[in-house]
Scaffold this motif. Sequence first.
Motif, PDB file in Angstrom:
ATOM      1  N   SER A   1      -2.794  -1.302  -4.629  1.00 50.99           N
ATOM      2  CA  SER A   1      -1.755  -0.650  -5.438  1.00 50.99           C
ATOM      3  C   SER A   1      -0.609  -0.152  -4.563  1.00 50.99           C
ATOM      4  O   SER A   1       0.567  -0.307  -4.907  1.00 50.99           O
ATOM      5  CB  SER A   1      -2.350   0.496  -6.258  1.00 50.99           C
ATOM      6  N   ASP A   2      -0.922   0.413  -3.401  1.00 49.51           N
ATOM      7  CA  ASP A   2       0.136   0.851  -2.492  1.00 49.51           C
ATOM      8  C   ASP A   2       0.913  -0.347  -1.937  1.00 49.51           C
ATOM      9  O   ASP A   2       2.143  -0.303  -1.816  1.00 49.51           O
ATOM     10  CB  ASP A   2      -0.461   1.654  -1.340  1.00 49.51           C
ATOM     11  N   GLY A   3       0.196  -1.431  -1.622  1.00 48.18           N
ATOM     12  CA  GLY A   3       0.872  -2.623  -1.100  1.00 48.18           C
ATOM     13  C   GLY A   3       1.821  -3.235  -2.112  1.00 48.18           C
ATOM     14  O   GLY A   3       2.941  -3.633  -1.770  1.00 48.18           O
ATOM     15  N   ILE A   4       1.402  -3.317  -3.379  1.00 50.19           N
ATOM     16  CA  ILE A   4       2.280  -3.851  -4.419  1.00 50.19           C
ATOM     17  C   ILE A   4       3.499  -2.950  -4.589  1.00 50.19           C
ATOM     18  O   ILE A   4       4.633  -3.441  -4.752  1.00 50.19           O
ATOM     19  CB  ILE A   4       1.512  -4.000  -5.748  1.00 50.19           C
ATOM     20  N   THR A   5       3.291  -1.640  -4.563  1.00 50.01           N
ATOM     21  CA  THR A   5       4.419  -0.708  -4.692  1.00 50.01           C
ATOM     22  C   THR A   5       5.437  -0.920  -3.581  1.00 50.01           C
ATOM     23  O   THR A   5       6.654  -1.012  -3.838  1.00 50.01           O
ATOM     24  CB  THR A   5       3.911   0.740  -4.676  1.00 50.01           C
ATOM     25  N   ARG A   6       4.982  -1.025  -2.350  1.00 46.55           N
ATOM     26  CA  ARG A   6       5.907  -1.219  -1.226  1.00 46.55           C
ATOM     27  C   ARG A   6       6.613  -2.564  -1.313  1.00 46.55           C
ATOM     28  O   ARG A   6       7.817  -2.675  -1.022  1.00 46.55           O
ATOM     29  CB  ARG A   6       5.137  -1.072   0.088  1.00 46.55           C
ATOM     30  N   PHE A   7       5.890  -3.596  -1.716  1.00 43.48           N
ATOM     31  CA  PHE A   7       6.462  -4.935  -1.882  1.00 43.48           C
ATOM     32  C   PHE A   7       7.571  -4.930  -2.927  1.00 43.48           C
ATOM     33  O   PHE A   7       8.687  -5.424  -2.687  1.00 43.48           O
ATOM     34  CB  PHE A   7       5.334  -5.882  -2.266  1.00 43.48           C
ATOM     35  N   LEU A   8       7.295  -4.346  -4.090  1.00 44.35           N
ATOM     36  CA  LEU A   8       8.274  -4.368  -5.170  1.00 44.35           C
ATOM     37  C   LEU A   8       9.415  -3.388  -4.943  1.00 44.35           C
ATOM     38  O   LEU A   8      10.543  -3.630  -5.386  1.00 44.35           O
ATOM     39  CB  LEU A   8       7.580  -4.089  -6.501  1.00 44.35           C
ATOM     40  N   ASP A   9       9.162  -2.285  -4.266  1.00 42.21           N
ATOM     41  CA  ASP A   9      10.257  -1.373  -3.915  1.00 42.21           C
ATOM     42  C   ASP A   9      11.287  -2.080  -3.047  1.00 42.21           C
ATOM     43  O   ASP A   9      12.494  -1.842  -3.164  1.00 42.21           O
ATOM     44  CB  ASP A   9       9.715  -0.141  -3.173  1.00 42.21           C
ATOM     45  N   ALA A  10      10.799  -2.968  -2.187  1.00 39.28           N
ATOM     46  CA  ALA A  10      11.709  -3.685  -1.286  1.00 39.28           C
ATOM     47  C   ALA A  10      12.321  -4.932  -1.914  1.00 39.28           C
ATOM     48  O   ALA A  10      13.470  -5.274  -1.619  1.00 39.28           O
ATOM     49  CB  ALA A  10      10.963  -4.073  -0.005  1.00 39.28           C
ATOM     50  N   CYS A  11      11.567  -5.592  -2.809  1.00 40.30           N
ATOM     51  CA  CYS A  11      11.984  -6.915  -3.289  1.00 40.30           C
ATOM     52  C   CYS A  11      12.368  -6.965  -4.760  1.00 40.30           C
ATOM     53  O   CYS A  11      12.893  -7.993  -5.209  1.00 40.30           O
ATOM     54  CB  CYS A  11      10.865  -7.929  -3.033  1.00 40.30           C
TER      55      CYS A  11
ATOM     56  N   ASN B   1       5.515   1.668 -14.162  1.00 43.14           N
ATOM     57  CA  ASN B   1       4.693   2.255 -15.216  1.00 43.14           C
ATOM     58  C   ASN B   1       3.204   2.224 -14.893  1.00 43.14           C
ATOM     59  O   ASN B   1       2.392   2.661 -15.727  1.00 43.14           O
ATOM     60  CB  ASN B   1       4.951   1.535 -16.536  1.00 43.14           C
ATOM     61  N   TYR B   2       2.843   1.700 -13.721  1.00 40.25           N
ATOM     62  CA  TYR B   2       1.437   1.726 -13.288  1.00 40.25           C
ATOM     63  C   TYR B   2       0.965   3.174 -13.235  1.00 40.25           C
ATOM     64  O   TYR B   2       1.555   4.020 -12.555  1.00 40.25           O
ATOM     65  CB  TYR B   2       1.305   1.072 -11.910  1.00 40.25           C
ATOM     66  N   ASP B   3      -0.100   3.469 -13.976  1.00 35.02           N
ATOM     67  CA  ASP B   3      -0.583   4.847 -14.125  1.00 35.02           C
ATOM     68  C   ASP B   3      -1.962   4.988 -13.487  1.00 35.02           C
ATOM     69  O   ASP B   3      -2.982   4.695 -14.126  1.00 35.02           O
ATOM     70  CB  ASP B   3      -0.640   5.217 -15.606  1.00 35.02           C
ATOM     71  N   PRO B   4      -2.030   5.445 -12.239  1.00 33.16           N
ATOM     72  CA  PRO B   4      -3.332   5.579 -11.577  1.00 33.16           C
ATOM     73  C   PRO B   4      -4.220   6.637 -12.220  1.00 33.16           C
ATOM     74  O   PRO B   4      -5.444   6.610 -12.056  1.00 33.16           O
ATOM     75  CB  PRO B   4      -2.961   5.957 -10.135  1.00 33.16           C
TER      76      PRO B   4
ATOM     77  N   THR C   1       5.361 -10.152 -11.046  1.00 34.13           N
ATOM     78  CA  THR C   1       5.838  -9.005 -11.819  1.00 34.13           C
ATOM     79  C   THR C   1       7.131  -8.470 -11.225  1.00 34.13           C
ATOM     80  O   THR C   1       7.645  -8.992 -10.232  1.00 34.13           O
ATOM     81  CB  THR C   1       4.761  -7.906 -11.903  1.00 34.13           C
ATOM     82  N   TRP C   2       7.636  -7.420 -11.858  1.00 29.64           N
ATOM     83  CA  TRP C   2       8.890  -6.788 -11.485  1.00 29.64           C
ATOM     84  C   TRP C   2       8.643  -5.316 -11.161  1.00 29.64           C
ATOM     85  O   TRP C   2       7.726  -4.698 -11.707  1.00 29.64           O
ATOM     86  CB  TRP C   2       9.890  -6.849 -12.645  1.00 29.64           C
TER      87      TRP C   2
END
Length: 315
Positions: free
Chosen positions: A90-100, A172-175, A165-166
């Motif tokens: 989840s952290d990796g996807i967040t960092r990936f999408l924040d950048a891309c 909206n990912y809700d941990p 995904t975008w």
Amino acid sequence: MSHGETHQGLSAPVLLIHFNRPDLTRRQIEILARFSPPRVWVLTDGPRAGHPTDADRVAAVRSQFESLPWECELTTIHREHNLGVRANISDGITRFLDACEAGIILEDDCLPTGSFLRFADEMLVRYREDERIYAVSGYTGKDNGLGIHESYTFSDYFSCWGWATWRRAWVNYDPDMHGFLNPLHWGQIHRRVFPGLRQRAYWGFILGRVSRGTTDSWAYRYQLSIWLQRGLAIFPNRNLVSNVGFGEDATNTAGLSGTESQELAFPLKHPEQVEASPQLNKWIEDNWHSKSPGMRFRWLLRKLRLVEGAQDTGL
């Protein structure tokens, strides 16, 4: 229409999630080399405590990304310590999408076709601003297509075995799982998504395990987030990703293994309406999740065969 495998001009960045299976890493790199994605992110978790072979196996995975066989912009996230599946991914996807802003996500056991990369690339552009769409899935689990005239359709469910995904959806990912723990939200999801008691009982059990930490999953949390936001996922009319992680110990995925990947015809034929397919929803629920009585019976038989095989080998 073209069924060609190669896809020139792939623009979407790709996040590759790997860990300690160097053979799978090699196979995925060999496939991606044919399409040369220009921007590649690599996420690997750290070795687990108490698993003495992890350090060497994780190192063997990471070393393969030091010299990819195509020119690309490479970003790596290599954890020093093991975070676990949910926290790491989840952290990796967040960092990936924040950048891309948007991109394709592949775990190590997901082998994409060229059609999937092209399909995901086109869907990421076409639905970039459509806040109803939360994911583009590549794995359908069906050998004979979805039985539709269009190139793809929509579902209330998503598959994480090769997807895209975008950032505007992932935010909206809700941990904390408010969609399940808040009775009002959960009741609304019940009435809208689940047609019967079997489905409600199953998802109450599964999400209860996730909320207590018994099941360490980011994907169930994202699925719940999609339901809470009334989001949809795109599914192609052909299975575009092979999941080679279904081994002899895949007791929870009976009925899913053995699905061959296929190519999709281009140019795409787009559906006229953006709405969930009741037929696809039912098939996914009956085959992947709560399982129809027939599928549940086959699943139990598979478990029994695996137990008997382990006893015969002295395991």
